[in-house]
Motif scaffolding. Sequence first.
Motif, PDB file in Angstrom:
ATOM      1  N   CYS A  22      10.072  -3.475   1.837  1.00 12.48           N
ATOM      2  CA  CYS A  22       8.777  -2.890   2.190  1.00 12.48           C
ATOM      3  C   CYS A  22       7.699  -3.532   1.325  1.00 12.48           C
ATOM      4  N   HIS A  62       0.852  -1.197   0.000  1.00 10.92           N
ATOM      5  CA  HIS A  62       0.000   0.000   0.000  1.00 10.92           C
ATOM      6  C   HIS A  62       0.887   1.247   0.000  1.00 10.92           C
ATOM      7  N   LEU A 100       5.810  -1.354  11.726  1.00 14.62           N
ATOM      8  CA  LEU A 100       4.922  -1.251  10.551  1.00 14.62           C
ATOM      9  C   LEU A 100       4.071  -2.512  10.404  1.00 14.62           C
ATOM     10  N   LYS A 101       2.769  -2.304  10.276  1.00 11.95           N
ATOM     11  CA  LYS A 101       1.848  -3.424  10.018  1.00 11.95           C
ATOM     12  C   LYS A 101       1.339  -3.230   8.605  1.00 11.95           C
ATOM     13  N   PHE A 102       1.723  -4.125   7.695  1.00 13.81           N
ATOM     14  CA  PHE A 102       1.373  -3.923   6.288  1.00 13.81           C
ATOM     15  C   PHE A 102      -0.108  -4.192   6.039  1.00 13.81           C
ATOM     16  N   ARG A 103      -0.729  -3.301   5.269  1.00 10.19           N
ATOM     17  CA  ARG A 103      -2.129  -3.511   4.881  1.00 10.19           C
ATOM     18  C   ARG A 103      -2.225  -4.622   3.850  1.00 10.19           C
ATOM     19  N   ASP A 148       1.666   2.697   3.299  1.00 10.95           N
ATOM     20  CA  ASP A 148       2.645   1.941   4.095  1.00 10.95           C
ATOM     21  C   ASP A 148       4.071   2.268   3.644  1.00 10.95           C
ATOM     22  N   SER A 204       3.813  -6.045   1.433  1.00  8.95           N
ATOM     23  CA  SER A 204       2.819  -6.918   2.034  1.00  8.95           C
ATOM     24  C   SER A 204       2.961  -8.280   1.331  1.00  8.95           C
TER      25      SER A 204
END
Length: 338
Positions: free
Chosen positions: A261, A238, A309-312, A241, A263
């Motif tokens: 970086c 995202h 960081l929590k990836f969408r 993100d 998801s």
Amino acid sequence: MGEAAQSSPGELVCVTGANGFLASCLVKCLLERGYYVRATVRDPGNADKVSHLLRLPGASERLELREADLLTEGSFDDVVRGCRGVFHTASPVTAFTVDPEVLEMIAPAVNGTLNVLKSCAKAPSVRRVVLTSSTSAIRFMPEMPFNSVLDDTSWSSEDFCRKYKMWYYLAKTVAERRAWEFAEKNNLDLVTVLPSFVVGPVLPKNLSSTALDVLGLLKGTLCDAKKFSIYPRMGYVHVEDVALAHILVMEAPGARGRYICSSTVMDNDKLGELLAMRYPQFKVPTKFPESYKSKYYTLDTSKLEKLGLKFRSVEDMFDDCLENFYHRGLFSLTDTLY
Ligand SMILES: NC(=O)c1ccc[n+]([C@@H]2O[C@H](COP(=O)([O-])OP(=O)(O)OC[C@H]3O[C@@H](n4cnc5c(N)ncnc54)[C@H](OP(=O)(O)O)[C@@H]3O)[C@@H](O)[C@H]2O)c1
């Protein structure tokens, strides 16, 4: 260097290529956090390219536009002077190019990055530079074993990229390598962020090249030929993100090295199936040419996760992207939103 290296809200930071897809989102997030932002663009007088930046909340008080070109040596000297942190995102982005070595891709990516870093090395105020690299710099190699986990030690092979004329991937790989060499020689605090394929709402007036790929995928015009299929297995991330990742590594005193970086990583077929089910109103392809199938690999994103960081999800990033496309009127009125 060390513990004092981070920037914090309230300070002045620079973003290069600020009108781009990713950088516009980064500028928005920085303004939201209270930063002062000096944003470089090639032509500050081009309203089509900059008006979305000037409209951002906080822009009238804390955004300054400056002209700079990657190919002009010294172009960034004045721009980075006084900035605490520099986000270097500007680079030509297109998977297809005709005159790769000089014109469109490699010179601005590689020489441009060095130009920016040279300016940063001359500016005592600059404590850290965050460079936007790409997973293109880690995932192209001749003998990638099945089930590889690509991490911050992985590098794409320059020879392999040259052999298959993958100029964008070559440009990103060489640019990041040269950046690390320069940083080491010049004792510059450099951190790199390596996004996978970026998806999400597009702030600039014109769609970026990857946003056009997403549009083509949804409309079914990208399905059978070369374009999307050159990415047979991809990570997706995202755009917000990615922006957040840049800020996290700029602010974290202990941030070091390369940060992947991304998801979820998916084969094209699986992405096609997911999108076709989620958005049945579109002709999303679910089969891609066998010859483009790639080896199974995953991306190790634990360094960014450790920074919080929590990836969408892939669903979230495509939903947000589609909502943006609908608002732009890119689909006919008969296409209903999921
Ligand atoms: N989108 C993705 O999926 C993805 C994935 C991984 C990494 N990245 C990296 O993320 C960064 C931003 O990509 P993006 O998707 O946001 O692309 P984008 O929208 O095309 O933005 C690229 C930016 O670079 C600027 N630029 C290009 N050549 C330049 C030059 N000679 N001098 C000054 N500026 C120049 C462009 O300015 P103009 O508008 O004037 O051309 C634009 O502002 C790039 O470094 C890219 O490699 C992107």
